[in-house]
Design a protein around this motif. Sequence first.
Motif, PDB file in Angstrom:
ATOM      1  N   GLU A 165      77.093 -65.619 -73.452  1.00  0.00           N
ATOM      2  CA  GLU A 165      76.500 -64.851 -74.398  1.00  0.00           C
ATOM      3  C   GLU A 165      77.057 -65.394 -75.962  1.00  0.00           C
ATOM      4  O   GLU A 165      78.153 -66.031 -75.991  1.00  0.00           O
ATOM      5  CB  GLU A 165      77.569 -63.417 -74.330  1.00  0.00           C
ATOM      6  CG  GLU A 165      77.179 -62.231 -74.920  1.00  0.00           C
ATOM      7  CD  GLU A 165      77.593 -61.132 -74.404  1.00  0.00           C
ATOM      8  OE1 GLU A 165      77.600 -60.676 -73.141  1.00  0.00           O
ATOM      9  OE2 GLU A 165      78.470 -60.413 -75.258  1.00  0.00           O
ATOM     10  N   TYR A 170      76.726 -62.678 -81.162  1.00  0.00           N
ATOM     11  CA  TYR A 170      75.728 -61.510 -81.623  1.00  0.00           C
ATOM     12  C   TYR A 170      75.166 -60.800 -80.119  1.00  0.00           C
ATOM     13  O   TYR A 170      74.591 -59.930 -80.356  1.00  0.00           O
ATOM     14  CB  TYR A 170      74.686 -61.874 -82.517  1.00  0.00           C
ATOM     15  CG  TYR A 170      75.194 -62.382 -83.798  1.00  0.00           C
ATOM     16  CD1 TYR A 170      75.308 -61.577 -84.815  1.00  0.00           C
ATOM     17  CD2 TYR A 170      75.520 -63.761 -83.848  1.00  0.00           C
ATOM     18  CE1 TYR A 170      75.977 -61.983 -85.877  1.00  0.00           C
ATOM     19  CE2 TYR A 170      76.054 -64.286 -84.971  1.00  0.00           C
ATOM     20  CZ  TYR A 170      76.353 -63.263 -86.091  1.00  0.00           C
ATOM     21  OH  TYR A 170      76.953 -63.610 -87.278  1.00  0.00           O
ATOM     22  N   GLY A 171      75.826 -61.220 -79.241  1.00  0.00           N
ATOM     23  CA  GLY A 171      75.669 -60.325 -78.032  1.00  0.00           C
ATOM     24  C   GLY A 171      74.421 -60.813 -77.225  1.00  0.00           C
ATOM     25  O   GLY A 171      73.809 -60.325 -76.355  1.00  0.00           O
ATOM     26  N   ASN A 172      73.733 -61.691 -77.732  1.00  0.00           N
ATOM     27  CA  ASN A 172      72.512 -62.223 -77.070  1.00  0.00           C
ATOM     28  C   ASN A 172      72.783 -63.260 -75.657  1.00  0.00           C
ATOM     29  O   ASN A 172      73.979 -63.801 -75.971  1.00  0.00           O
ATOM     30  CB  ASN A 172      71.684 -62.992 -77.775  1.00  0.00           C
ATOM     31  CG  ASN A 172      71.169 -62.374 -79.117  1.00  0.00           C
ATOM     32  OD1 ASN A 172      70.486 -61.254 -79.129  1.00  0.00           O
ATOM     33  ND2 ASN A 172      71.597 -63.038 -80.430  1.00  0.00           N
ATOM     34  N   CYS A 173      72.166 -63.054 -74.821  1.00  0.00           N
ATOM     35  CA  CYS A 173      72.860 -63.705 -73.501  1.00  0.00           C
ATOM     36  C   CYS A 173      71.749 -64.441 -72.825  1.00  0.00           C
ATOM     37  O   CYS A 173      70.515 -64.311 -73.011  1.00  0.00           O
ATOM     38  CB  CYS A 173      73.587 -62.668 -72.706  1.00  0.00           C
ATOM     39  SG  CYS A 173      72.555 -61.369 -71.810  1.00  0.00           S
TER      40      CYS A 173
END
Length: 489
Positions: free
Chosen positions: A251, A254-257
């Motif tokens: 991840e 910015y919380g993108n995984c």
Amino acid sequence: MRERKIENILLIILLILGIPVFLAVAIYVSAFQISSFQLDLTILGEQEVTVEYGDHYADAGAEAYFSGTYLLKNGKEVSVNTLSNVDESKPGTYHIRYDASFLIWSACGERIVHIVDTQKPEITLRSDPDQITLPGEPYAEEGFTARDNFDGDITDRVIRTQVGSVVIYWVSDSSGNTAEVTREIIYHDPLPPELVLLGESSVTITEGDAYQDPGVVATDNCDGDISGRVVVTGTVDTNAAGTYTIQYYVEDSYGNCASAVRTVTVNAKPQASVGSSVQQTVVPDGKVIYLTFDDGPGPYTDQLLDVLAQYDVKATFFVVDSGYSDAMQRIVREGHSIGIHSTTHEYKSIYSSEDAFFEDLEQMQSIIQNTTGVTTYLMRFPGGSSNTVSSFNPGVMTRLTAEVEARGYRYFDWNVSSGDAGETTSTDRVFENVVNGVGKRNVSIVLQHDIKSYSVAAVEKIIQWGLDNGYSFLPLDMTSPTAHHGVNN
Ligand SMILES: [Zn+2]
């Protein structure tokens, strides 16, 4: 008497002279003393007025009255002249002058009017819903306008400064009224990290082999290399056959995984138990020659390996316990297939019983393993599966061919014989036999013996002929065609 007469005349003269004087005195006294007259001017409303720009100024005016103490006690209205320079369209200080006059009397007054602009300008920020500001990247202005009630569009007077993640917009109108608005820059990273598997996404190993995961590399457009943040779940039990998955998850800030999966298949070690499945045959495309060499390695094997290396041709060696361990290692090192032929190659002993056969077979398998590190399940029966030299033990080949497959071995015969086992000792004849046999079929498994110098000497010509005629040379593996002869015992 006479004196009286003179007095009377004087009185008459005085009377004649006195009347206008009396009248004048009387008029004077009545106008200025008894009933004094005056002209009064009154400014209506405030003397000093402040009006916001944009509002209408309505002047309250002034009034004037002429009056006296006794006479015209209630006054007589006199018209007032107004002189004004008030300009509502422009802030400023203006004067209104009022004048009135009657006969010899006059009066005046003045009012001061301030037209002021106290209204602040207004700054409007535009925001683009599609705009994305990547963290660390400069902010691209989405737009703004500034309007003032008096100055109109004053966008070009806006002073814009950025402090950290805040943009400050400031503007002043011509009257000195200021406005300030701020914009918080929303940094957003919509892009997920990239997760790249090192090595293959699908790995197959054999039970008991060590498994070392090659790992992954994770990179993010904002965070850079985040390989260290990858969470790995899943394990491989190398001692239990099965399909395992290893999951990688990462991840960014910015919380993108991103995630990836690797499949590790642990194949069961071929067991000495009945019922092991035989691998499916995969027929190769095109015209293929499998060169196979039995009964080595021997004194000519190095020479043969030189030729194979020169043409980058891979072959298969069904080996015996001949003591040429360097050549055996070279076979494996140079990418050829190695298969089990026999430890002793003694028909009388190996075909005397199934136990004797497997004892010999497994011993050779161990020798190969100890010498090269390879555990091979490729094999060829001494004499081939169709041999009748084993007929002293009726049915032994029927039982053995079933049992080797049940134990996970794959046995190969041949469909092209070079004749080097007795029919001929001529290199040319070996070449002709091979070429004649190969020419009849698309997939050839050629039998030669690398312990025969005249046979090894034919290999270069065979390869040249094969390459010239559109054949490719392949080593045997667990899915190759087997060219089984059929069992005769
Ligand atoms: Zn043999």
